[in-house]
Every structure is written in structure tokens, then in C-alpha cells.
Design a protein around this motif. Structure first.
Motif, PDB file in Angstrom:
ATOM      1  N   ALA A  49      15.622  35.672  42.922  1.00 35.80           N
ATOM      2  CA  ALA A  49      16.560  33.794  43.855  1.00 35.80           C
ATOM      3  C   ALA A  49      17.751  34.503  43.207  1.00 35.80           C
ATOM      4  O   ALA A  49      17.835  35.860  43.174  1.00 35.80           O
ATOM      5  N   PRO A  50      18.674  34.497  44.690  1.00 36.48           N
ATOM      6  CA  PRO A  50      19.476  35.161  45.342  1.00 36.48           C
ATOM      7  C   PRO A  50      20.281  35.012  43.642  1.00 36.48           C
ATOM      8  O   PRO A  50      21.942  35.416  43.940  1.00 36.48           O
ATOM      9  N   GLU A  51      20.204  33.648  42.979  1.00 38.96           N
ATOM     10  CA  GLU A  51      21.488  33.243  42.013  1.00 38.96           C
ATOM     11  C   GLU A  51      20.971  35.050  40.760  1.00 38.96           C
ATOM     12  O   GLU A  51      22.344  35.824  40.497  1.00 38.96           O
ATOM     13  N   ARG A  52      19.670  35.392  40.634  1.00 40.90           N
ATOM     14  CA  ARG A  52      19.074  36.281  39.992  1.00 40.90           C
ATOM     15  C   ARG A  52      19.676  37.460  40.335  1.00 40.90           C
ATOM     16  O   ARG A  52      20.419  38.822  39.584  1.00 40.90           O
ATOM     17  N   ILE A  53      19.656  38.089  41.309  1.00 39.97           N
ATOM     18  CA  ILE A  53      19.762  39.027  42.220  1.00 39.97           C
ATOM     19  C   ILE A  53      21.939  39.009  41.910  1.00 39.97           C
ATOM     20  O   ILE A  53      22.397  40.132  41.784  1.00 39.97           O
ATOM     21  N   ALA A  54      22.171  38.304  41.895  1.00 32.26           N
ATOM     22  CA  ALA A  54      23.711  38.404  41.841  1.00 32.26           C
ATOM     23  C   ALA A  54      23.943  38.351  40.793  1.00 32.26           C
ATOM     24  O   ALA A  54      25.147  39.451  40.680  1.00 32.26           O
ATOM     25  N   GLU A  55      23.571  37.796  39.966  1.00 32.41           N
ATOM     26  CA  GLU A  55      23.838  38.438  38.283  1.00 32.41           C
ATOM     27  C   GLU A  55      23.273  39.729  37.697  1.00 32.41           C
ATOM     28  O   GLU A  55      23.843  40.295  37.250  1.00 32.41           O
ATOM     29  N   LEU A  56      22.193  40.187  38.345  1.00 30.21           N
ATOM     30  CA  LEU A  56      21.782  41.449  38.014  1.00 30.21           C
ATOM     31  C   LEU A  56      23.187  42.535  38.467  1.00 30.21           C
ATOM     32  O   LEU A  56      23.276  43.232  38.328  1.00 30.21           O
TER      33      LEU A  56
END
Length: 64
Positions: A49-56
Motif C-alpha cells: 500500500a502507498p501508506e506502507r511505502i511512505a511509512e517505511l
């Protein structure tokens, strides 16, 4: 929102995420396969998910 694993910023590596594939962190007596987690996340980036990519990414994930 995804809750990051408590072992994602390991003290034993100086707080960075560039670790060997076999790297394991011990957290509260449990072994966590950080190297495998990072390798899997990299290889599955297109499906995350784009949110997970951003968080990582915010944590300093080395994508390449």
C-alpha cells in the motif's frame, strides 16, 4: 494505518535498516527476522500500500 514492528530500528545496527538478509534482532526474548522482513518488503514493493511505502521510507528503508 500500519503499526510498525518495534524491532524495525534495531539498536544493534546503529538504528539503520541496511542489514544482511540473515540479520535477526532479539526483542523481549523473541527473535525477529529483520533481514528477511526488509528483503521481502523490497521485493514486494509494487504490491505494498502507498501508506506502507511512505511509512517505511520515512524510517529510512533502503529500497535498492
Amino acid at each position: 494505518m500500519w503499526t510498525e514492528p518495534t524491532w524495525l530500528l534495531p539498536a544493534s545496527t546503529g538504528g539503520h535498516l541496511e542489514v544482511p538478509h540473515r540479520h535477526v534482532e532479539e526483542v523481549d526474548g523473541d527473535e525477529q527476522a529483520l533481514g528477511v522482513f526488509i528483503a521481502n518488503s523490497r521485493s514486494r514493493r509494487a504490491r505494498l500500500a502507498p501508506e506502507r511505502i511512505a511509512e517505511l521510507s520515512e524510517l529510512g528503508m533502503p529500497w535498492e
